[in-house]
Enzyme design. Structure first.
Site, PDB file in Angstrom:
ATOM      1  N   ASP A   1      -5.747  -3.482  -2.188  1.00 37.86           N
ATOM      2  CA  ASP A   1      -4.706  -3.162  -1.204  1.00 37.86           C
ATOM      3  C   ASP A   1      -4.092  -4.416  -0.582  1.00 37.86           C
ATOM      4  O   ASP A   1      -4.795  -5.287  -0.050  1.00 37.86           O
ATOM      5  CB  ASP A   1      -5.320  -2.296  -0.103  1.00 37.86           C
ATOM      6  CG  ASP A   1      -4.279  -1.607   0.743  1.00 37.86           C
ATOM      7  OD1 ASP A   1      -3.465  -2.303   1.374  1.00 37.86           O
ATOM      8  OD2 ASP A   1      -4.271  -0.369   0.793  1.00 37.86           O
TER       9      ASP A   1
ATOM     10  N   SER B   1       0.831  -1.195   0.000  1.00 40.63           N
ATOM     11  CA  SER B   1       0.000   0.000   0.000  1.00 40.63           C
ATOM     12  C   SER B   1       0.874   1.257   0.000  1.00 40.63           C
ATOM     13  O   SER B   1       1.703   1.431  -0.881  1.00 40.63           O
ATOM     14  CB  SER B   1      -0.957  -0.030   1.188  1.00 40.63           C
ATOM     15  OG  SER B   1      -1.971   0.934   1.064  1.00 40.63           O
TER      16      SER B   1
END
Length: 229
Positions: A161, A46
């Site tokens: 993510d 991320s």
């Protein structure tokens, strides 16, 4: 790299997820540089993948000053907010275009150092290590927070993510050959302060199997249509 008894130790830096807390990664890298420590292998999840990519393109200082100068309106502009988006409220198209234009968009396999961005396969619920193809395409997949950023098409699935499955990619650094791993966990204070000590000699077969399968897969990531070379 560190040398110990004639053996060159490879240092891996695993930068974890954590949204706005990701600015702390910059401080960690700067402090390591002050100490003369430069990682040989970088892995990011991320926001960790964003910071790692900025570092690998030599633009970390520029990114630090640029991001701190943005107003809320400018942030929304770069996030490409769209109320009609599916799976999220923003595409982040302008942000990724900015990175590619200002910092360059080399293929990951052409970087000077090994790098992997961690994303989550929505269909199988497993981590995917993105180690090939355009750098910022991989970062975009790794940072696709469900409900906020739209997922990225990949083969016959969708990527979101990586923090959902591997918030601090220490295992990825190890698989890429790091002897010493520095992991930066931005969320350790959010999961409670109690610690559970398990039997260090016990073997969790399920975890080992999943990790080995992830290491063997190491898929490529070329573009948004999910095709391989």
């Amino acid at each position: 790299m560190n040398e110990s008894y004639g053996h060159v130790k490879k240092i891996g830096l695993a930068l974890g997820s954590g949204s706005a807390r990701g600015m702390a990664h910059i401080g960690v890298i700067q402090r390591l540089e002050e100490l003369g420590i430069r990682p040989d292998i970088l892995c990011g999840t991320s926001v960790g993948s964003i910071i790692a990519a900025c570092f690998l393109t030599g633009k970390l200082d520029h990114f630090e000053h640029w991001i701190q100068s943005l107003s809320t309106t400018q942030v929304l502009h770069y996030m490409s907010v769209s109320l009609g988006a599916t799976g999220g409220v923003a595409h982040a198209t302008r942000l990724i275009d900015f990175f590619a234009r200002e910092y360059g968009n080399p293929n990951i396999e052409d970087l000077d150092q090994p790098f992997a961005a961690v994303a989550t396969d929505l269909v199988r619920g497993r981590e995917v290590w993105l180690q090939r193809g355009p750098l910022w395409d991989a970062v975009r997949a790794s940072m696709a927070i469900p409900g906020i950023l739209t997922p990225v098409p990949f083969r016959n699935s969708w990527l979101v993510d990586g923090g959902l499955v591997n918030p601090v990619p220490v295992s990825v650094c190890r698989a890429l050959g790091a002897d010493i791993i520095i992991g930066v966990d931005l969320n350790s204070d959010l999961v409670g302060r109690q610690k559970v000590i398990s039997n260090a000699k016990a073997t969790n077969v399920e975890e080992i199997t999943e990790e080995e399968e992830a290491e063997e897969e190491q898929p490529t990531f070329e573009d948004n249509d999910g095709d391989e070379e």
